[in-house]
Design a protein around this motif. Structure first.
Motif, PDB file in Angstrom:
ATOM      1  N   GLU A 127       0.825  -1.211   0.000  1.00  0.00           N
ATOM      2  CA  GLU A 127       0.000   0.000   0.000  1.00  0.00           C
ATOM      3  C   GLU A 127       0.855   1.255   0.000  1.00  0.00           C
ATOM      4  OE1 GLU A 127      -3.811  -1.906   2.465  1.00  0.00           O
ATOM      5  OE2 GLU A 127      -2.382  -0.572   3.464  1.00  0.00           O
ATOM      6  N   ILE A 128       1.929   1.234   0.778  1.00  0.00           N
ATOM      7  CA  ILE A 128       2.821   2.399   0.819  1.00  0.00           C
ATOM      8  C   ILE A 128       3.479   2.611  -0.539  1.00  0.00           C
ATOM      9  CG2 ILE A 128       4.914   3.353   1.870  1.00  0.00           C
ATOM     10  CD1 ILE A 128       4.168   1.729   4.399  1.00  0.00           C
ATOM     11  N   ALA A 129       3.961   1.515  -1.160  1.00  0.00           N
ATOM     12  CA  ALA A 129       4.591   1.622  -2.477  1.00  0.00           C
ATOM     13  C   ALA A 129       3.603   2.139  -3.508  1.00  0.00           C
ATOM     14  CB  ALA A 129       5.152   0.266  -2.900  1.00  0.00           C
ATOM     15  N   ASP A 130       2.361   1.640  -3.478  1.00  0.00           N
ATOM     16  CA  ASP A 130       1.340   2.119  -4.420  1.00  0.00           C
ATOM     17  C   ASP A 130       1.055   3.595  -4.215  1.00  0.00           C
ATOM     18  OD1 ASP A 130       1.061  -0.287  -5.663  1.00  0.00           O
ATOM     19  OD2 ASP A 130      -0.691  -0.927  -4.513  1.00  0.00           O
ATOM     20  N   SER A 131       1.063   4.043  -2.953  1.00  0.00           N
ATOM     21  CA  SER A 131       0.817   5.445  -2.657  1.00  0.00           C
ATOM     22  C   SER A 131       1.903   6.333  -3.264  1.00  0.00           C
ATOM     23  CB  SER A 131       0.740   5.662  -1.149  1.00  0.00           C
ATOM     24  OG  SER A 131       0.664   7.041  -0.837  1.00  0.00           O
ATOM     25  N   VAL A 132       3.166   5.934  -3.056  1.00  0.00           N
ATOM     26  CA  VAL A 132       4.278   6.725  -3.598  1.00  0.00           C
ATOM     27  C   VAL A 132       4.234   6.721  -5.128  1.00  0.00           C
ATOM     28  CG1 VAL A 132       6.789   6.884  -3.807  1.00  0.00           C
ATOM     29  CG2 VAL A 132       5.751   6.338  -1.597  1.00  0.00           C
ATOM     30  N   ARG A 133       3.970   5.556  -5.711  1.00  0.00           N
ATOM     31  CA  ARG A 133       3.898   5.467  -7.163  1.00  0.00           C
ATOM     32  C   ARG A 133       2.801   6.381  -7.721  1.00  0.00           C
ATOM     33  NH1 ARG A 133       3.466   0.485  -7.323  1.00  0.00           N
ATOM     34  NH2 ARG A 133       5.603  -0.101  -7.762  1.00  0.00           N
ATOM     35  N   GLY A 134       1.668   6.401  -7.061  1.00  0.00           N
ATOM     36  CA  GLY A 134       0.580   7.265  -7.503  1.00  0.00           C
ATOM     37  C   GLY A 134       0.933   8.736  -7.408  1.00  0.00           C
ATOM     38  N   LEU A 135       1.627   9.114  -6.334  1.00  0.00           N
ATOM     39  CA  LEU A 135       2.035  10.514  -6.176  1.00  0.00           C
ATOM     40  C   LEU A 135       3.026  10.926  -7.262  1.00  0.00           C
ATOM     41  CD1 LEU A 135       2.435  10.554  -2.296  1.00  0.00           C
ATOM     42  CD2 LEU A 135       0.658  11.740  -3.604  1.00  0.00           C
ATOM     43  N   LEU A 176      12.428  11.572  -0.324  1.00  0.00           N
ATOM     44  CA  LEU A 176      11.344  10.976   0.449  1.00  0.00           C
ATOM     45  C   LEU A 176      11.713  10.957   1.934  1.00  0.00           C
ATOM     46  CD1 LEU A 176      10.353   7.929  -1.792  1.00  0.00           C
ATOM     47  CD2 LEU A 176       9.389  10.221  -1.772  1.00  0.00           C
ATOM     48  N   PRO A 177      10.727  10.793   2.805  1.00  0.00           N
ATOM     49  CA  PRO A 177      11.024  10.751   4.238  1.00  0.00           C
ATOM     50  C   PRO A 177      11.961   9.603   4.575  1.00  0.00           C
ATOM     51  CG  PRO A 177       8.666  10.972   3.854  1.00  0.00           C
ATOM     52  CD  PRO A 177       9.281  10.679   2.532  1.00  0.00           C
ATOM     53  N   PRO A 178      12.842   9.775   5.560  1.00  0.00           N
ATOM     54  CA  PRO A 178      13.661   8.651   6.019  1.00  0.00           C
ATOM     55  C   PRO A 178      12.763   7.511   6.489  1.00  0.00           C
ATOM     56  CG  PRO A 178      14.462  10.712   6.940  1.00  0.00           C
ATOM     57  CD  PRO A 178      13.146  11.027   6.295  1.00  0.00           C
ATOM     58  N   VAL A 179      13.295   6.301   6.442  1.00  0.00           N
ATOM     59  CA  VAL A 179      12.512   5.119   6.798  1.00  0.00           C
ATOM     60  C   VAL A 179      11.902   5.244   8.188  1.00  0.00           C
ATOM     61  CG1 VAL A 179      12.724   2.673   7.385  1.00  0.00           C
ATOM     62  CG2 VAL A 179      13.715   3.528   5.264  1.00  0.00           C
ATOM     63  N   ARG A 180      12.713   5.661   9.153  1.00  0.00           N
ATOM     64  CA  ARG A 180      12.219   5.750  10.532  1.00  0.00           C
ATOM     65  C   ARG A 180      11.085   6.773  10.640  1.00  0.00           C
ATOM     66  NH1 ARG A 180      14.431   3.920  15.028  1.00  0.00           N
ATOM     67  NH2 ARG A 180      16.449   3.601  13.978  1.00  0.00           N
ATOM     68  N   ALA A 181      11.286   7.928   9.981  1.00  0.00           N
ATOM     69  CA  ALA A 181      10.266   8.975  10.053  1.00  0.00           C
ATOM     70  C   ALA A 181       8.980   8.526   9.366  1.00  0.00           C
ATOM     71  CB  ALA A 181      10.795  10.259   9.399  1.00  0.00           C
ATOM     72  N   LEU A 182       9.099   7.853   8.226  1.00  0.00           N
ATOM     73  CA  LEU A 182       7.900   7.387   7.521  1.00  0.00           C
ATOM     74  C   LEU A 182       7.156   6.348   8.351  1.00  0.00           C
ATOM     75  CD1 LEU A 182       6.181   7.450   4.940  1.00  0.00           C
ATOM     76  CD2 LEU A 182       7.637   5.619   4.035  1.00  0.00           C
ATOM     77  N   ALA A 183       7.904   5.437   8.987  1.00  0.00           N
ATOM     78  CA  ALA A 183       7.269   4.416   9.815  1.00  0.00           C
ATOM     79  C   ALA A 183       6.501   5.045  10.969  1.00  0.00           C
ATOM     80  CB  ALA A 183       8.321   3.439  10.329  1.00  0.00           C
ATOM     81  N   GLU A 184       7.099   6.045  11.612  1.00  0.00           N
ATOM     82  CA  GLU A 184       6.418   6.722  12.725  1.00  0.00           C
ATOM     83  C   GLU A 184       5.191   7.478  12.221  1.00  0.00           C
ATOM     84  OE1 GLU A 184       9.335   9.210  14.489  1.00  0.00           O
ATOM     85  OE2 GLU A 184      10.437   7.557  15.454  1.00  0.00           O
ATOM     86  N   GLN A 185       5.320   8.130  11.091  1.00  0.00           N
ATOM     87  CA  GLN A 185       4.214   8.913  10.536  1.00  0.00           C
ATOM     88  C   GLN A 185       3.008   8.034  10.212  1.00  0.00           C
ATOM     89  OE1 GLN A 185       5.340  11.372   7.147  1.00  0.00           O
ATOM     90  NE2 GLN A 185       3.402  10.899   6.153  1.00  0.00           N
ATOM     91  N   ALA A 205       8.279  -0.135   6.156  1.00  0.00           N
ATOM     92  CA  ALA A 205       8.721   0.999   5.346  1.00  0.00           C
ATOM     93  C   ALA A 205       9.937   0.634   4.504  1.00  0.00           C
ATOM     94  CB  ALA A 205       9.033   2.192   6.241  1.00  0.00           C
ATOM     95  N   VAL A 206      10.855  -0.159   5.103  1.00  0.00           N
ATOM     96  CA  VAL A 206      12.039  -0.609   4.352  1.00  0.00           C
ATOM     97  C   VAL A 206      11.617  -1.428   3.138  1.00  0.00           C
ATOM     98  CG1 VAL A 206      14.053  -2.127   4.427  1.00  0.00           C
ATOM     99  CG2 VAL A 206      13.610  -0.545   6.317  1.00  0.00           C
ATOM    100  N   ALA A 207      10.654  -2.346   3.343  1.00  0.00           N
ATOM    101  CA  ALA A 207      10.185  -3.199   2.248  1.00  0.00           C
ATOM    102  C   ALA A 207       9.521  -2.370   1.148  1.00  0.00           C
ATOM    103  CB  ALA A 207       9.215  -4.246   2.779  1.00  0.00           C
ATOM    104  N   ALA A 208       8.765  -1.339   1.539  1.00  0.00           N
ATOM    105  CA  ALA A 208       8.110  -0.487   0.545  1.00  0.00           C
ATOM    106  C   ALA A 208       9.140   0.238  -0.313  1.00  0.00           C
ATOM    107  CB  ALA A 208       7.195   0.520   1.238  1.00  0.00           C
ATOM    108  N   TYR A 209      10.153   0.811   0.326  1.00  0.00           N
ATOM    109  CA  TYR A 209      11.185   1.514  -0.426  1.00  0.00           C
ATOM    110  C   TYR A 209      11.984   0.552  -1.307  1.00  0.00           C
ATOM    111  CZ  TYR A 209      10.643   6.069   1.892  1.00  0.00           C
ATOM    112  OH  TYR A 209      10.167   7.280   2.329  1.00  0.00           O
ATOM    113  N   ARG A 210      12.215  -0.659  -0.796  1.00  0.00           N
ATOM    114  CA  ARG A 210      12.948  -1.644  -1.592  1.00  0.00           C
ATOM    115  C   ARG A 210      12.164  -2.008  -2.851  1.00  0.00           C
ATOM    116  NH1 ARG A 210      13.730  -5.288   2.094  1.00  0.00           N
ATOM    117  NH2 ARG A 210      11.859  -6.508   1.595  1.00  0.00           N
ATOM    118  N   ASP A 211      10.853  -2.211  -2.719  1.00  0.00           N
ATOM    119  CA  ASP A 211      10.026  -2.526  -3.880  1.00  0.00           C
ATOM    120  C   ASP A 211      10.009  -1.371  -4.880  1.00  0.00           C
ATOM    121  OD1 ASP A 211       9.495  -4.966  -2.769  1.00  0.00           O
ATOM    122  OD2 ASP A 211       7.498  -4.423  -2.033  1.00  0.00           O
ATOM    123  N   LEU A 212       9.964  -0.151  -4.376  1.00  0.00           N
ATOM    124  CA  LEU A 212       9.975   1.013  -5.259  1.00  0.00           C
ATOM    125  C   LEU A 212      11.297   1.137  -6.001  1.00  0.00           C
ATOM    126  CD1 LEU A 212       8.212   3.520  -2.844  1.00  0.00           C
ATOM    127  CD2 LEU A 212       7.332   2.818  -5.086  1.00  0.00           C
TER     128      LEU A 212
END
Length: 444
Positions: free
Chosen positions: A15-23, A35-44, A52-59
Motif C-alpha cells: 500500500e505504501i509503495a502504491d501510494s508513492v507510485r501514484g504521487l 522521500l522521508p527517512p525510513v524511521r520517520a515514515l514508519a512513525e508517521q 517501510a524498508v520493504a516499501a522503499y525496496r520494492d519502489l
C-alpha cells in the motif's frame, strides 16, 4: 518535501509503495525529490520500520525511486542518454555520427526480388529460416566453446535487442553488470532502463583490462558485456594474450553471464579472440548484420548456452516477437551474393584505411593517434575534450567527446574525441586535422 508530509499513506509495504507510485505519476512528487527517512515514515504511518524498508525496496526495484545511502531515497530522474547517429548540427559538419558509409552498403533490391516469390510464413513455423540458420551456424560455430552440433542459435531484432533480452533474463533491478568504460552508448542506456548497477571496467589498447574485470567480479556482478574487437568508442580489440588472461579470471566465476558483442564481425580487420573458456556455463556471442547490410536491417544472431537459449526462445516464441522471415531471407540473399560480399570486404578495408590515414595526419601534426578498428576513430587530446569540442564548433565541426561514453561517476573530464571521418575527402580531412590540433593547443 517535509519529512512529516501527510501525502504518503498505507499500512502495508504494498500500500505504501502504491501510494508513492501514484504521487509520482500525478506529479505531486517530482523527480529528484527526497522521500522521508525510513524511521520517520514508519512513525508517521504507524507501521513497523521493516514495513517501510520493504516499501522503499520494492519502489527501488521497480525504478520509481533511487536509494542513495546516507543521502536518502529520492524519486528517480529520467535522464536522457546520447544516441548514435546524426545530431542537430545545423550548419556544422557532423563528424561524430558513428554511421557506416551508405555507398558501401549492398543494394537490397536484387535480394528482395530473389525472395519475393517464396510464399508466406504462418504462425507455428520455425522462427529461424532454414537457409539463414545453416549460414548462421557456420558463422558462429568456430568461435563458441561447444561443438557445432551443440550450438543453439536465436535471432533478435539487432544486437542491442539481443543484449537487452540476455540481461533481462539473467538480472533483477539493482543487480550489478560489468560494462566497459568508456562504453557503447546503447549499453549505458540498457543499464539505466533495466535498473542495473553498472560497474565500470577500464579499457586500454588491448581491450577490457584484467584488473578491471577482476574488480568488477569482486563487486558481485552477475553479467559481463565485452566487445572483443572494434570496441566502441575506443576501437580497441582483444589480443590473444589479453583474452587468455580474461578467461583465466572468469574461470572462477563460471555462472556469471558473459555476453560478447561482436557487432563489427564481417568488417573487422582483427582476429576474434573469445574470453569464454570451455567450462564456462553462462555465455552468449552476439553478431549483428547492421554495420555491413545496413542499420535498418534489424537482425542479429546469438549463440549461447542451452539454458540461456531456452530463456531467450521463450521470449521470442512463434506468433509473438520472432524476427521477420522476410528480413532473414533478404539477409541470407545478401550475405551469399559474391558481389555483395566483395563490397562488404571493401567497406571493412575502407574504414581501416581512412582511419589510419587520418590518424597519420594527426600524428604528423604532433597529436599522436592510433587508428584502432571500427567505423570511428578515438583521438587522445592534451586537454579536456569539451574545450576542444567548443573550439571546433566555432570552426564549423560537430564532434563527440569521450564524456558521453563514460560510466564512472566523478571521473575527470575526458581527453578524447570520437570521430567518424571515413567519408571525408582529402582536403576536408586535412582541414579537420589542422583544426583539431589548433583547438587542442590553443591557450584559454
Amino acid at each position: 518535501m517535509s519529512t512529516q508530509t501527510p501525502q504518503i499513506s498505507g499500512g502495508t509495504a504494498a500500500e505504501i509503495a502504491d501510494s508513492v507510485r501514484g504521487l509520482v505519476e500525478r506529479g505531486r512528487l517530482a523527480p529528484g525529490e527526497v522521500l522521508p527517512p525510513v524511521r520517520a515514515l514508519a512513525e508517521q504511518l504507524g507501521v513497523n520500520r521493516n514495513t517501510a524498508v520493504a516499501a522503499y525496496r520494492d519502489l527501488a526495484r521497480s525504478g520509481v525511486v533511487v536509494s542513495q545511502g546516507r543521502a536518502g531515497t529520492r524519486v528517480a530522474r529520467r535522464s536522457r542518454v546520447p544516441q548514435e547517429g546524426f545530431a542537430a548540427a545545423g550548419a556544422l559538419r557532423d563528424v561524430g555520427t558513428g554511421n557506416p558509409d551508405p555507398r558501401l552498403i549492398p543494394d537490397l533490391a536484387p535480394a528482395l526480388a530473389s525472395v519475393a516469390d517464396r510464399g508466406p510464413v504462418l504462425y507455428g513455423e520455425p522462427t529461424i529460416d532454414r537457409d539463414l540458420g545453416s549460414w548462421a551456424l557456420d558463422w558462429m560455430a568456430p568461435d563458441v566453446p561447444v561443438p557445432a552440433e551443440e550450438v543453439r542459435l536465436t535471432l533478435t531484432s539487432g544486437a542491442v535487442d539481443a543484449v537487452e533480452r540476455l540481461l533481462a533474463q539473467a538480472l533483477l533491478r539493482d543487480d550489478a553488470v560489468a560494462l566497459e568504460d568508456p562504453c557503447f552508448l546503447a549499453s549505458i542506456h540498457l543499464a539505466q532502463l533495466g535498473g542495473y548497477r553498472a560497474v565500470p571496467v577500464a579499457v586500454d589498447a588491448e581491450g577490457m583490462t584484467v584488473e578491471g574485470l577482476r574488480h568488477a567480479l569482486d563487486q558481485g556482478v552477475r553479467a559481463v558485456v565485452c566487445t572483443p574487437r572494434a570496441q566502441n568508442p575506443t576501437g580497441s580489440s582483444l589480443s590473444a594474450a589479453r583474452a587468455a588472461a580474461l578467461r583465466e579470471v572468469l574461470a572462477d566465476h563460471p555462472y556469471v553471464l558473459v555476453i560478447q558483442d561482436d557487432y563489427f564481425s564481417y568488417l573487422s580487420q582483427q582476429p576474434f579472440h573469445s574470453i569464454v573458456g570451455p567450462d564456462h556455463r553462462r555465455w552468449a556471442l552476439v553478431r549483428s548484420v547492421s554495420k555491413f547490410v545496413g542499420p535498418d536491417m534489424c537482425l542479429a544472431v546469438t549463440a549461447c548456452d542451452a539454458d540461456t537459449a531456452a530463456r531467450l526462445e521463450m521470449r521470442l516464441s512463434p506468433g509473438t516477437t520472432w524476427v521477420s522471415h522476410l528480413l532473414q531471407r533478404i539477409t541470407h540473399a545478401v550475405i551469399t551474393d559474391p558481389s555483395a560480399l566483395a563490397l562488404i570486404e571493401r567497406a571493412g578495408k575502407h574504414y581501416a584505411e581512412r582511419n589510419a590515414a587520418f590518424a597519420a595526419l594527426l600524428t604528423e601534426r604532433g597529436l599522436p593517434t592510433s587508428p584502432g578498428d571500427g567505423v570511428s576513430l578515438w583521438v587522445p587530446l592534451p586537454v579536456a575534450a569539451r574545450e576542444v569540442a567548443d573550439r571546433l564548433t566555432r570552426r564549423g565541426w560537430l564532434v563527440r567527446t569521450g564524456d558521453e561514453f563514460r560510466l564512472a561517476e566523478g571521473a575527470p573530464p575526458s581527453q578524447h574525441l570520437r570521430l567518424t571521418v571515413h567519408d571525408l575527402d582529402e582536403a576536408s580531412a586535412a582541414t579537420l586535422a589542422d583544426d583539431i590540433v589548433a583547438a587542442a593547443t590553443a591557450t584559454a
